[in-house]
Design an enzyme around this catalytic site. Structure first.
Site, PDB file in Angstrom:
ATOM      1  N   THR A 256     -15.086 -13.556  -9.647  1.00 28.82           N
ATOM      2  CA  THR A 256     -16.476 -13.919  -9.932  1.00 28.82           C
ATOM      3  C   THR A 256     -16.628 -14.779 -11.175  1.00 28.82           C
ATOM      4  O   THR A 256     -17.171 -15.887 -11.119  1.00 28.82           O
ATOM      5  CB  THR A 256     -17.323 -12.639 -10.061  1.00 28.82           C
ATOM      6  OG1 THR A 256     -17.332 -11.977  -8.801  1.00 28.82           O
ATOM      7  CG2 THR A 256     -18.749 -12.967 -10.473  1.00 28.82           C
TER       8      THR A 256
ATOM      9  N   ASN B 234     -12.443 -11.482 -14.565  1.00 31.34           N
ATOM     10  CA  ASN B 234     -13.742 -10.814 -14.658  1.00 31.34           C
ATOM     11  C   ASN B 234     -13.809  -9.911 -15.874  1.00 31.34           C
ATOM     12  O   ASN B 234     -14.879  -9.723 -16.463  1.00 31.34           O
ATOM     13  CB  ASN B 234     -14.008  -9.983 -13.401  1.00 31.34           C
ATOM     14  CG  ASN B 234     -14.385 -10.836 -12.209  1.00 31.34           C
ATOM     15  OD1 ASN B 234     -14.634 -12.028 -12.332  1.00 31.34           O
ATOM     16  ND2 ASN B 234     -14.422 -10.221 -11.045  1.00 31.34           N
TER      17      ASN B 234
ATOM     18  N   ASP C  91     -21.303  -9.379  -2.052  1.00 32.04           N
ATOM     19  CA  ASP C  91     -20.061  -8.912  -2.659  1.00 32.04           C
ATOM     20  C   ASP C  91     -19.978  -7.387  -2.683  1.00 32.04           C
ATOM     21  O   ASP C  91     -18.946  -6.802  -2.333  1.00 32.04           O
ATOM     22  CB  ASP C  91     -19.950  -9.464  -4.087  1.00 32.04           C
ATOM     23  CG  ASP C  91     -18.635  -9.118  -4.761  1.00 32.04           C
ATOM     24  OD1 ASP C  91     -17.603  -9.681  -4.370  1.00 32.04           O
ATOM     25  OD2 ASP C  91     -18.633  -8.270  -5.681  1.00 32.04           O
TER      26      ASP C  91
ATOM     27  N   HIS D 166     -17.132  -5.166  -0.774  1.00 30.44           N
ATOM     28  CA  HIS D 166     -16.181  -4.265  -1.429  1.00 30.44           C
ATOM     29  C   HIS D 166     -16.281  -2.844  -0.877  1.00 30.44           C
ATOM     30  O   HIS D 166     -15.274  -2.221  -0.556  1.00 30.44           O
ATOM     31  CB  HIS D 166     -16.452  -4.218  -2.935  1.00 30.44           C
ATOM     32  CG  HIS D 166     -15.922  -5.389  -3.693  1.00 30.44           C
ATOM     33  ND1 HIS D 166     -14.591  -5.739  -3.690  1.00 30.44           N
ATOM     34  CD2 HIS D 166     -16.541  -6.285  -4.515  1.00 30.44           C
ATOM     35  CE1 HIS D 166     -14.416  -6.806  -4.469  1.00 30.44           C
ATOM     36  NE2 HIS D 166     -15.586  -7.152  -4.973  1.00 30.44           N
TER      37      HIS D 166
ATOM     38  N   ASP E  58     -18.952 -17.804  -4.933  1.00 28.78           N
ATOM     39  CA  ASP E  58     -17.806 -17.875  -5.825  1.00 28.78           C
ATOM     40  C   ASP E  58     -16.470 -17.614  -5.138  1.00 28.78           C
ATOM     41  O   ASP E  58     -15.427 -18.069  -5.610  1.00 28.78           O
ATOM     42  CB  ASP E  58     -17.975 -16.888  -6.985  1.00 28.78           C
ATOM     43  CG  ASP E  58     -18.344 -15.479  -6.513  1.00 28.78           C
ATOM     44  OD1 ASP E  58     -18.589 -15.295  -5.305  1.00 28.78           O
ATOM     45  OD2 ASP E  58     -18.401 -14.562  -7.358  1.00 28.78           O
ATOM     46  N   HIS E  59     -16.472 -16.867  -4.043  1.00 27.18           N
ATOM     47  CA  HIS E  59     -15.232 -16.516  -3.349  1.00 27.18           C
ATOM     48  C   HIS E  59     -15.587 -15.845  -2.039  1.00 27.18           C
ATOM     49  O   HIS E  59     -16.758 -15.524  -1.785  1.00 27.18           O
ATOM     50  CB  HIS E  59     -14.362 -15.569  -4.194  1.00 27.18           C
ATOM     51  CG  HIS E  59     -15.102 -14.347  -4.663  1.00 27.18           C
ATOM     52  ND1 HIS E  59     -15.468 -13.312  -3.805  1.00 27.18           N
ATOM     53  CD2 HIS E  59     -15.569 -13.978  -5.882  1.00 27.18           C
ATOM     54  CE1 HIS E  59     -16.115 -12.381  -4.469  1.00 27.18           C
ATOM     55  NE2 HIS E  59     -16.195 -12.764  -5.752  1.00 27.18           N
TER      56      HIS E  59
END
Length: 433
Positions: A72, A93, A194, A198, A241-242
């Site tokens: 991130t 991070n 996100d 997770h 971001d990913h």
């Protein structure tokens, strides 16, 4: 004088801006939105009418590649600065100090200037130095000082999970900065999808539910922009971001526990090895080769000496990264000492993996309509934003040639915007004679 109005319209079209804005010399504004962990294909298995409409009314990339590291803070700061991670040095991070063994979690880093301020200027500060007004709402890196300079308006991220009502309130706040206070650049961050990626994994039905919520949020954003009469002046870039991948767990696979392959206490003085697909180690003096050799025998990972990184990583010049970096194969979590790891999805893996790729949409007066771009690296978003804001960029590693084709204005047209505006003003004066 019947020839003047057609000529004015022609010149306005050539300049690529509405006639009133060209004549007044006003510049369009920019809202940059990041939805954390929005994988490039998350909208493929869910109905997303508002995102689909965004693509028809603006531009979209097939996908974009985040930098190494696919995490991130490093990725967001590459987007907002246009610099590789080895240059801006936000390499994790977590904020850490390998000499003192300091480790601070992500949330506590957000107001620590010493972690973010390493000599690279983010877009907020560059824009402010050229007379623009900027704001950051929850965006990583927005709540600290750079060479003593702060972003004009900042709201620090609230770590608690937000609901749809709060998201709408955040949008209302940010749009009021444009409509009531004449901000030029605002960055807005959302912590989803996100969190759900997770906690539940990218293939879980709750992730699909979250994408539907994001789609409704984009619909609310577009409706609010129209209601506030910002459609003709506000550009919106939507990115992330990913990506996210499913974490492989027992009994399907044997978990990677690196203490099985080397004695971390005896050989290392510092490590972060229980954080997704990416890990760092500082060997004790004289033990670097021993650590490298031991980890090279571990399965499902690649171990690198920092000075031997592939050039494509753009990490080798970093002074902050420790000497040994470990990247797990896709889906294999790096665990150091049997730490209980509950995530069902994660990132931090190689940015060439499709599961790490992410999104790019853009819409507004400066962008083409119904245009699908080939993939590009996220580092090229920075010069695009500078072009939209009509400011001179700070030194950066991106290239406008990669993203300029997304704009209505590309090639030489943009350079003549001010000249055309002056000419339009002159012709308007002649029309009154």
């Amino acid at each position: 004088m019947d020839w003047i109005l057609p000529l004015l319209l022609s010149l306005s079209c050539a300049a690529g801006v509405p006639l009133s804005r060209a004549a007044s010399g006003q510049r369009n504004r920019l809202l940059l939105i990041s939805f954390d962990g929005f994988r490039w294909d998350y909208d493929r298995d869910v109905e997303t009418p508002h995102l689909d409409q965004l693509g028809r009314e603006g531009v979209r990339a097939k996908y974009i590649s985040p930098p190494m590291l696919t995490m991130t803070s490093p990725s967001h700061f590459t987007t907002i600065s246009g610099r590789w991670v080895e240059d801006h040095e936000v390499v994790h991070n977590m904020m850490y100090n390998a000499k003192t063994n300091l480790k601070l979690p992500h949330q506590k880093t957000l107001t620590r200037s010493e972690w973010w301020d390493n000599g690279v200027l983010p877009l907020w500060i560059t824009a402010q130095n050229q007379g623009l007004k900027t704001g950051s709402f929850y965006f990583p890196g927005g709540a600290v000082n750079y060479g003593g300079q702060a972003v004009n308006r900042v709201v620090v991220e609230d770590p608690r999970p937000a609901n749809e009502t709060e998201w709408k309130q955040n949008i209302d706040t940010v749009l009021s900065w444009f409509s009531e206070e004449d901000f030029h650049l605002v960055t807005l961050y959302f912590g989803e999808p996100d969190r759900v990626g997770h906690q539940k994994g990218p293939d879980h039905p709750d992730r699909k539910t979250m994408i539907r919520l994001i789609d409704r949020t984009i619909g609310y954003l577009r409706e609010s922009i129209a209601r506030l009469h910002l459609s003709d002046s506000l550009n919106v870039i939507l990115t992330s971001d990913h990506g996210m991948t499913t974490v492989k767990k027992r009994p399907e696979v044997e978990e990677l526990v690196l203490n099985k392959y080397l004695n971390l206490v005896k050989l290392n003085s510092f490590e972060i090895l229980d954080y997704g697909g990416f890990g760092i180690l500082t060997p004790r003096p004289g033990k670097e080769q021993d650590v490298f050799d031991a980890l090279s025998k571990a399965p499902n990972l690649t171990v690198y000496k920092k000075n031997e990184f592939p050039e494509s990583f753009h990490l080798a010049k970093s002074k902050r990264l420790p000497p040994i970096v470990v990247v797990a194969d896709l889906g294999f979590n790096l665990n150091s000492r049997f730490i209980v790891y509950v995530n069902k999805g994660d990132h931090g893996f190689h940015n060439s993996e499709m599961d790490m790729k992410t999104i790019f949409w853009a819409v507004g007066p400066d962008f083409k309509k119904n245009f699908l771009s080939e993939p590009f690296d996220s580092i090229h978003i920075y010069p695009l934003m500078c072009k939209v804001l009509q400011i001179d960029p700070a030194p950066h590693n991106g290239s406008l040639s990669v993203t300029e084709k997304l704009l209505l204005l590309h090639g030489g047209c943009q350079r003549y915007r001010v000249s055309v505006a002056l000419l339009l003003t002159l012709l308007c004066s002649l029309a009154l004679i």
